[in-house]
Design an enzyme around this catalytic site. Structure first.
Site, mmCIF file in Angstrom:
data_model
loop_
_atom_site.group_PDB
_atom_site.id
_atom_site.type_symbol
_atom_site.label_atom_id
_atom_site.label_comp_id
_atom_site.label_asym_id
_atom_site.label_seq_id
_atom_site.Cartn_x
_atom_site.Cartn_y
_atom_site.Cartn_z
ATOM 1 N N ARG A 201 -22.935 42.092 78.188
ATOM 2 C CA ARG A 201 -23.462 41.773 79.506
ATOM 3 C C ARG A 201 -23.688 43.085 80.259
ATOM 4 N NH1 ARG A 201 -24.523 37.726 77.543
ATOM 5 N NH2 ARG A 201 -23.880 35.595 78.045
ATOM 6 N N HIS B 244 -32.803 43.167 74.891
ATOM 7 C CA HIS B 244 -32.010 41.932 74.806
ATOM 8 C C HIS B 244 -32.342 41.150 73.524
ATOM 9 C CE1 HIS B 244 -29.586 39.002 77.503
ATOM 10 N NE2 HIS B 244 -29.326 38.782 76.224
#
Length: 310
Positions: free
Chosen positions: A225, A273
């Site tokens: 994260r 990502h």
């Protein structure tokens, strides 16, 4: 009785998931209608993406569980209207993808591949890297993903230390916990992988103080994260040479803004990502199994602890 299962996610998700979900639910022998529209009082289960327009769960009085398509639940766990059980996605396909990304980038930095792949001066440098058993790795976060990655690295002979906020016992992986354990885990880590959930307690786990504990030149890999790392502290540590390189797959703002200094920093690698993604084929079986469990009165898989936030 036919179950009503509401699919509350995007058009793109529906196109990807509709067929494998129907097949997985049918394979469990569950009489069900999978739909994108239904009267709230008739819905038995909600298959959910936190980006969905559905944000008020109060009208869904018959709903037995909300089954997230995402591994991260920080965008939904604080919703006061959500009183139904919430289950996060733990997808075998996602886990495999994460293991491959972490192992690949660990080996990249361990072997010093960049200096051979990008070598415009044609420098002949026969310096050999150490072997894996001489390269300590610390895994921050020992949940499903962290444990799988730690085991894969340990199988390649990397000495892996795990750390989590609460005590964990993982056969073959020494695990530390708490603030003192974090300092100890970082003090010898030449490579650090961050796979913690995003909670108020984990934000900025890597900050100016904790980055200073690492051996000089250590490498950071963050496929977890974005907010786990203090961006400014990381840039300062990179500029000072305290951190040798950071390979980052997740960010506080995504897509990463074009003017963000990570893009141009010579010791930062940005990946968009892609470390792991939920695969509809395997994730559909996880969802179908949880629906079967709900109908059988069994405990749900991967149920979120609302107090802990994951």
């Amino acid at each position: 009785m036919t179950l009503t299962i509401l699919f509350a996610a995007s058009d793109a998700n529906w196109a990807e998931y509709a067929a494998p979900l129907r097949a997985a639910i049918a394979a469990k022998g569950l009489p069900a209608t999978l739909t994108r529209e239904a009267a709230p009082e008739q819905v038995d289960y909600i298959i959910y993406a936190p980006s969905s327009a559905l944000q008020d769960f109060a009208p869904y009085t018959r709903c037995k569980a909300v089954l997230s398509l995402w591994a991260g639940v920080e965008r939904i766990v604080g919703n006061a209207s959500l009183t139904q059980p919430l289950c996060r996605m733990v997808d075998p396909g996602l886990t495999e993808g994460m293991v491959e990304w972490v192992v690949g980038h660990t080996l990249r930095h361990h072997l010093g591949m960049d200096r051979h792949i990008v070598n415009p001066g044609h420098v002949w440098d026969p310096t050999c890297p150490p072997i894996a058993r001489e390269r300590p790795v610390t895994m921050l976060g020992m949940g499903e993903l962290g444990t799988a990655c730690a085991r894969a690295l340990a199988a390649l002979n990397f000495p892996v230390t795990g750390w989590s906020r609460t005590p964990k016992q993982i056969p073959g992986i020494p695990c530390l916990h708490g603030d003192t354990g974090l300092d100890q885990a970082l003090s010898t880590a030449q490579i650090v992988v961050t796979l913690l959930p995003r909670t108020p307690e984990t934000e900025n786990t890597l900050n100016a103080r904790t980055l200073s504990l690492l051996p000089k030149g250590a490498v950071i890999l963050n496929p977890g994260r974005g907010p786990l790392i203090d961006d400014d502290a990381l840039l300062a540590a990179l500029d000072a040479g305290q951190i040798g390189h950071a390979t980052l797959d997740v960010f506080r703002v995504e897509p990463l803004p074009q003017d963000h200094p990570f893009w141009s920093h010579p010791r930062v690698t940005v990946t968009p990502h892609i470390a792991a993604d939920t695969r509809a084929s395997s994730a559909s079986h996880v969802i179908a199994e949880n629906i079967r469990r709900g109908e059988a009165g069994e405990a749900f898989l991967h149920r979120v602890d609302r107090a802990r936030g994951y």
